[in-house]
Design an enzyme around this catalytic site. Structure first.
Site, mmCIF file in Angstrom:
data_model
loop_
_atom_site.group_PDB
_atom_site.id
_atom_site.type_symbol
_atom_site.label_atom_id
_atom_site.label_comp_id
_atom_site.label_asym_id
_atom_site.label_seq_id
_atom_site.Cartn_x
_atom_site.Cartn_y
_atom_site.Cartn_z
ATOM 1 N N SER A 157 1.083 -17.004 -5.700
ATOM 2 C CA SER A 157 0.855 -18.014 -4.670
ATOM 3 C C SER A 157 0.738 -17.388 -3.280
ATOM 4 O O SER A 157 0.519 -18.085 -2.303
ATOM 5 C CB SER A 157 1.985 -19.048 -4.707
ATOM 6 O OG SER A 157 3.224 -18.367 -4.755
ATOM 7 N N GLY A 158 0.895 -16.079 -3.230
ATOM 8 C CA GLY A 158 0.867 -15.408 -1.920
ATOM 9 C C GLY A 158 -0.533 -15.315 -1.342
ATOM 10 O O GLY A 158 -1.537 -15.608 -1.997
ATOM 11 N N ASP A 159 -0.549 -14.887 -0.096
ATOM 12 C CA ASP A 159 -1.776 -14.810 0.670
ATOM 13 C C ASP A 159 -2.753 -13.782 0.101
ATOM 14 O O ASP A 159 -3.941 -14.043 -0.057
ATOM 15 C CB ASP A 159 -1.404 -14.381 2.090
ATOM 16 C CG ASP A 159 -2.114 -15.246 3.080
ATOM 17 O OD1 ASP A 159 -2.251 -16.462 2.815
ATOM 18 O OD2 ASP A 159 -2.544 -14.696 4.110
ATOM 19 N N ARG A 180 7.414 -17.999 -8.474
ATOM 20 C CA ARG A 180 8.598 -18.820 -8.690
ATOM 21 C C ARG A 180 8.272 -20.303 -8.756
ATOM 22 O O ARG A 180 8.884 -21.053 -9.498
ATOM 23 C CB ARG A 180 9.621 -18.563 -7.576
ATOM 24 C CG ARG A 180 10.368 -17.260 -7.766
ATOM 25 C CD ARG A 180 11.304 -17.009 -6.620
ATOM 26 N NE ARG A 180 10.573 -16.990 -5.347
ATOM 27 C CZ ARG A 180 11.049 -16.494 -4.218
ATOM 28 N NH1 ARG A 180 12.275 -15.996 -4.181
ATOM 29 N NH2 ARG A 180 10.335 -16.517 -3.113
ATOM 30 N N GLY A 234 -10.482 2.445 -1.358
ATOM 31 C CA GLY A 234 -11.515 1.758 -2.118
ATOM 32 C C GLY A 234 -12.717 1.394 -1.267
ATOM 33 O O GLY A 234 -13.695 0.860 -1.766
ATOM 34 N N HIS A 254 -3.043 4.617 5.172
ATOM 35 C CA HIS A 254 -4.515 4.607 5.215
ATOM 36 C C HIS A 254 -5.082 5.850 5.904
ATOM 37 O O HIS A 254 -5.923 6.559 5.358
ATOM 38 C CB HIS A 254 -5.032 3.368 5.944
ATOM 39 C CG HIS A 254 -4.529 2.092 5.384
ATOM 40 N ND1 HIS A 254 -4.337 1.892 4.042
ATOM 41 C CD2 HIS A 254 -4.159 0.930 5.978
ATOM 42 C CE1 HIS A 254 -3.891 0.657 3.834
ATOM 43 N NE2 HIS A 254 -3.768 0.059 5.004
ATOM 44 N N LYS A 283 -5.595 7.189 15.648
ATOM 45 C CA LYS A 283 -5.354 6.105 16.584
ATOM 46 C C LYS A 283 -5.423 4.827 15.784
ATOM 47 O O LYS A 283 -6.378 4.621 15.023
ATOM 48 C CB LYS A 283 -6.434 6.134 17.658
ATOM 49 C CG LYS A 283 -6.201 5.240 18.820
ATOM 50 C CD LYS A 283 -7.096 5.632 19.995
ATOM 51 C CE LYS A 283 -8.533 5.236 19.767
ATOM 52 N NZ LYS A 283 -9.334 5.307 21.004
ATOM 53 N N ARG A 311 -12.543 -2.081 14.023
ATOM 54 C CA ARG A 311 -13.318 -0.901 13.654
ATOM 55 C C ARG A 311 -12.454 0.072 12.859
ATOM 56 O O ARG A 311 -11.263 0.205 13.093
ATOM 57 C CB ARG A 311 -13.796 -0.233 14.936
ATOM 58 C CG ARG A 311 -14.582 1.027 14.708
ATOM 59 C CD ARG A 311 -14.897 1.717 16.018
ATOM 60 N NE ARG A 311 -15.988 1.073 16.742
ATOM 61 C CZ ARG A 311 -16.478 1.567 17.874
ATOM 62 N NH1 ARG A 311 -15.975 2.652 18.408
ATOM 63 N NH2 ARG A 311 -17.467 0.949 18.485
#
Lengths: 576, 546
Positions: free
Chosen positions: A93-95, A125, A261, A320, A413, A422
């Site tokens: 049910s999460g985002d 749940r 990905g 990342h 950065k 970006r």
């Protein structure tokens, strides 16, 4: 159990190398959005061809049993002996599940990249019926712009394979019930199970324990995809890994970093290793600095609660950006096999100096009013504690102490609430030694150097800035771009990173997932500075919402005689 | 002509102006030409610019015909866009200031003003230079039958200023020496410089070229001789050195270690079209390869010069040329176009040209493999290809790189790794462009590789018109910039590469392979390339699609 999983994984992995496939004509042409419907099995040839493994599949006597595709013909009775994949999204049910995971699964289904027989389960749940789950996720499924035909039918077919099971995250009963239902759907086929943990990190271990004990596949593979955060420093990460490994073997853990990905990150290795013109330049002899830049043009927008506990360095840099750095800087791997690539990445990470406080600039955005509109500061977010010094922006200079990169600054950065959205890699080359055209360049030779830019998002592009002569009778030099703009060359949508990663996990392709030792090495670089920032409560430099970030980033770059490539006037024509 | 005069509003109109209006004696021509510049300032033009046509000694053609030819493109009788009253005050002051300045003057004498080249290139180039304010102070172009008279006239115009004189010999080679003799003896500047621009052909082999050089040097010193090769004035040829020497990313790759072969390609999409007389005694090898293509090759392959000074660059070019093996017969393929009928139109073959002998074996197409025996280029084939009456008009340099050693992605390329190599293309004409073919991943879930271009298309980036090569070269000659002109020793070295082959071709009367007008040329060119394991970049499958 781990051994079993491994065994079957390998078999599944190598199955396409079965002699029957020897004459198959599509070693690599699968699931490309440019192909018109491909034979289903094609999707699974991919991992093999990619890895260029020797075709030893024939030595596995039982490969037929674990073939993912159908043998021949489509009759349901013939599928009896085949295999099936069940994908359970824990935290359905999460985002993230709603916005990314279910849509990615549907896209894979639409592209005929999922096995013939598959089941999708949501687990959370809250009490919900299958139908309610279907309604919930149907709102976010979309068809690719260029492939609308049958979209409605396909969506219906997909939703019919989606089911829901409610249960507590730490409850073995809940997962046992899931196991029962899964078996029902698996209908006697060789079951492979993939769990996607789209849940807060504090319940990772509970879920893995319960699910692995009661809902592992009895005869196929069982894999767990976990999302960041993987701890918040070396210790907590190490602890999480140890806990996971109590229940899972390394091969079962798929730590996802969705940046890996992304199309252009995938392309980075292709560029480096399949073009003669780049690799000779890929070292301190020619490269002056490398910049890894990530910016978002929005803030936490009322969701700062989670973020405040982590900050931008953990949220973006430690995973990342450092992952992209490792791919960029690694030595040539022995092959494109996952383990070979990850071995090289670990080597780079372990050659890096831990980041020092002097080499970091932190910032936090403040409220800003522009054209009558007010943009709230980070501290204005009600979910953020007053007096928070959590950085929403950071710039850092990192160094790789190996023969290839000694002395080359890798600048990172990352920031929220900046002027643009970006992600890009910029490679600035050294200046031409003894440049014949120095008189035409002016005093700062470093301003006329070549630069290779890989823009990961938005508007995927590769361009190389070169000096050329301005046409005309004089001898004026100019920096122009040698360009490859993806949207101009490739029609069709570029698949979302989650699609690629889910497919890889299903296929057992680990190249883009982070191994435990990689994770340890990445944390080792950042943990000391994170600790120091927190212990000293180093105050971030404030910058206005929507700006280019704190000017401190420029001074950090200047320390290493670098100039950020993304804020040059020639790039977007204007300064904020 | 249109190219240059497009800059002048009235010049554009001139192209369509009735030809008859231009007929008249030489001074009329002068006024007309002036008028083109006149748009910018009536006053300045009237006082300072006088242009006349020359019928040089030794040319027997009727003078009015000459004038007509020389002048018609630039003689707008009607003014459509802009008139003197429309000039701004700024422009007026600009030009009158120029005319007041009188320390030195340049006289440009175009000898052979009636010729095709003069009409199409030299006058338009001069005008364009004037229009862009690139010319110094004042220009005179005078007409005389005798160079003593010419000298008088020039002096008259030069007044007391330091006189600099540039003679542009736009004449057949057999009268080069006569003109140079007269001009240098009777019309040299007494207090300034005197320079002579000569155009190809510079002889037809080592001997005749050397004889010509010796002849010229009886009257001129090396510094006065400006041998023009208009290909060196092309924008992207100029840019070649900029690319190599002002970008770090190219120079490390510029050697046998990374470059597999280099291709220099020139094609025209028309034949001799009734003007084969001159061509037939030269052939494509002398007309294009020995000069234009070889010059580009030398610029491409030379070592880094000490500076951008002309002598430093030419020293390096000579070194490259002298390191080259003379061309062997087995490394050459020649062709000649034959007639072809397509879509109802019949295109004549080369020997159908009335000015060409019926049994001519003069090549209108040639492909050749050349080698440079130095440390940088040992073993790298430099392939040249030049032809008339082909399917396209094109001039380009293609650099094919080696394949990636131990390529990790070899599984994605199929069997022929050489077909997936990087290639740098510098397109000199038309549509100036630079692009680098790279391998990248096709977006999508699979791992399919693709060759894409990293592009710089000039027309897209630069809206300004690219100047004609002649403009650049004339300006360089006026300024004494010798970088793009060919020195005597360069010329000798260039001839010595081609002379043995040319002799052999002629002695054995080797028959050219016939190819249809408008085709891609004789297939022999492919076999020549194949011999060196090369594939012509301009005829690969990806181009057929376009």
């Amino acid at each position: 159990m781990a051994a079993t999983a491994l065994h079957f994984h390998r078999a599944a992995f190598l199955s396409p190398a079965h002699p029957r496939d020897a004459g198959a004509k599509w070693p690599l042409h699968h699931c490309s959005p440019h192909r018109i419907p491909v034979a289903r099995r094609a999707c699974f040839l991919r991992a093999k061809s990619l890895n260029g493994r020797p075709q030893i599949g024939a030595s596995f006597g039982n490969t037929n049993e674990v073939r993912d595709g159908r043998p021949a013909g489509d009759g349901p009775q013939k599928e009896k002996g085949g295999s099936t994949v069940s994908i359970t999204v824990v935290g359905a049910s999460g985002d993230l599940a709603k916005k990314k995971i279910f849509p990615a699964l549907f896209a894979l289904f639409y592209e005929d990249c999922l096995p013939e027989h598959f089941t999708v389960f949501g687990y959370a749940r809250s009490k919900m019926s299958d139908e309610e789950l279907r309604n919930l996720i149907s709102t976010t499924l979309t068809c690719r712009i260029d492939k609308r035909e049958n979209c409605g039918d396909k969506m219906g077919q997909f939703l019919q394979r989606c089911f829901y099971q409610s249960g507590q995250y730490n409850s073995e009963e809940g997962f046992a019930e899931l196991d029962r239902k899964l078996k029902e759907k698996e209908a006697g086929k060789l079951p492979n199970r993939l769990f996607y943990l789209s849940i807060p990190p504090n319940i990772f271990v509970d879920v893995v324990r319960s699910a692995s004990r009661t809902a592992s596949s009895s005869s196929g593979w069982t894999r767990f995809i976990v999302e960041k955060p993987f701890g918040r420093d070396s210790e907590s990460s190490g602890q999480l890994t140890r806990s996971l490994k109590k229940y899972l073997a390394e091969e079962q853990i798929f730590r996802i970093d969705h940046y890996l990905g992304k199309e252009l990150v995938e392309n980075l290795s292709v560029l480096r290793f399949s073009n003669l013109v780049f690799e000779p330049l890929w070292s301190r002899n020619y490269i002056r600095n490398v910049q890894l830049i990530f910016s978002e043009d929005f803030g936490t927008e009322g969701r700062g609660g989670y973020f405040d506990n982590y900050g931008i360095i953990r949220d973006i840099m430690q995973n990342h950006l450092v992952q992209i750095l490792a791919l960029f800087a690694m030595e040539t791997p022995v092959s494109l096999d996952a383990e070979d690539i990850r071995n090289e990445k670990v080597k780079v990470l372990r050659s890096m100096r831990p980041l020092k406080l002097d080499d970091v600039v932190v910032g936090q955005y403040k409220g800003h009013t522009r054209a009558g509109r007010s943009f709230p500061g980070y501290a204005d977010d009600p979910t953020v504690p007053n007096g928070s010094v959590t950085p929403t922006f950071a710039a850092a200079a990192l160094f790789i102490d190996n023969a290839r990169w000694d002395g080359v600054p890798f600048l990172m950065k990352a920031g929220k609430a900046l002027h643009t959205r970006r992600a890009e890699i910029r490679v600035q080359f050294r200046r031409v030694p003894g440049n014949l055209y120095r008189r035409n360049i002016g005093t700062d030779l470093d301003k006329a150097t070549n630069e290779l830019v890989l823009r990961v998002q938005p508007d995927e592009a590769i361009y190389l800035k070169i000096n050329n002569k301005v046409p005309g009778l004089g001898m004026r030099l100019d920096r122009s771009n040698l360009n490859l703009l993806y949207s101009e060359r490739y029609r069709g949508e570029i698949p979302d990173a989650y699609e690629r990663l889910l497919l890889d996990a299903i296929e057992g392709e680990r190249r883009l997932f982070i191994r435990s030792d990689e994770l340890d090495a990445a944390w080792a670089i950042f943990t000391p500075v994170l600790r120091e920032l927190e212990e000293k409560r180093v105050a971030p430099e404030l910058y206005p919402y929507g700006s280019r970030g704190p000017v401190g980033a420029h001074y950090l770059a200047a320390n290493y005689n670098v100039r950020w490539g993304d804020v040059n006037i020639d790039d977007d024509g204007s300064l904020f | 002509m249109a190219l240059s005069c497009m800059r002048c509003p009235a010049g554009a109109a001139a192209a369509s102006a009735p030809r008859a209006a231009a007929v008249g004696p030489a001074p009329a021509a002068a006024v007309s030409f002036t008028r083109c510049g006149f748009r910018r300032s009536a006053a300045a033009a009237a006082g300072c610019w006088r242009i006349q046509a020359v019928a040089p000694q030794g040319v027997k053609s009727p003078i009015d015909a000459d004038v007509k030819n020389a002048v018609s493109p630039i003689a707008p009788p009607n003014v459509e866009n802009g008139s003197p009253s429309e000039i701004t005050l700024d422009e007026f002051e600009d030009l009158s200031a120029l005319s007041k300045n009188d320390d030195s003057t340049v006289s440009i004498t175009v000898v052979g003003a009636s010729g095709d080249l003069a009409k199409k290139k030299i006058f338009p180039a001069l005008f364009a230079l004037y229009y862009e304010d690139c010319l110094p102070k004042a220009c005179q172009y005078d007409s005389e039958e005798h160079f003593i008279d010419l000298d008088k006239k020039l002096k008259q115009h030069e007044g007391s200023r330091v006189s600099n004189r540039l003679f542009y010999l736009s004449i057949p080679p057999n009268i080069f020496l006569d003109v140079v003799k007269c001009a240098s003896k009777s019309a040299s500047s007494v207090n300034g410089w005197t320079r002579v621009i000569v155009e190809k052909p510079f002889g037809r082999d080592s001997e005749s070229s050397a004889a010509l050089t010796r002849g010229l040097k009886q009257y001129l010193v090396e510094d006065q001789i400006f041998r023009i090769d208009h290909y060196l004035g092309k924008e992207l040829v100029e840019n070649l050195s900029v690319l190599r020497f002002s970008n770090l990313v190219f120079e490390p790759l510029w050697s046998r270690q990374y470059i597999r072969n280099v291709q220099l390609i020139f094609s025209e999409d028309f034949g001799t079209e009734g003007r084969g007389g001159y061509f037939d005694s030269y052939g494509i090898i002398r007309d294009i390869m020995q000069n234009h293509l070889l010059q580009i090759l030398a610029l491409f392959a030379m070592e880094t010069p000490i500076s951008l000074e002309a002598e430093d660059i030419r020293n390096e070019k000579v070194k490259v040329l002298r390191s080259m093996k003379p061309l062997q017969l087995e490394d050459v393929v020649i062709g000649q176009y034959k007639s072809h009928t397509k879509g109802g139109t019949t295109y004549p073959g080369y020997t159908d040209d009335k000015t060409v002998p019926k049994d001519s074996v003069t090549p209108t197409f040639a492909a050749a493999a050349l080698f440079i025996n130095n440390a940088r280029w040992d073993g790298v084939p430099f392939l040249m290809k030049a032809g008339k009456a082909l399917h396209t008009k094109r001039a380009e340099i293609r650099v094919q790189f080696r394949h990636v050693p131990g390529n990790l992605y070899k599984g994605s390329f199929g069997t022929d790794l050489d077909r997936a190599t990087n290639e740098l293309v510098i397109r000199v004409q038309p549509d100036e462009a630079i692009y680098l073919k790279i391998n990248n991943k096709i977006p999508g879930l699979g791992m399919r590789l693709d060759r894409s271009n990293l592009n710089l298309h000039y027309a897209a980036r630069y809206s300004k018109e690219i100047p004609d090569a002649y403009e650049r070269l004339l300006l360089d000659a006026i300024e004494g910039e010798r970088r793009l002109f060919i020195r005597s020793d360069e010329l000798d070295a260039a001839w010595s590469l081609f002379t043995p082959l040319l002799k052999e071709l002629e002695e054995k009367r080797i028959a050219p392979e016939l190819y249809p007008y408008g085709s891609r040329g004789p297939v022999g060119a492919h076999y020549l390339a194949a011999k060196y394991n090369v594939r012509w970049g301009d005829l690969s499958a990806e181009h057929y699609k376009a």
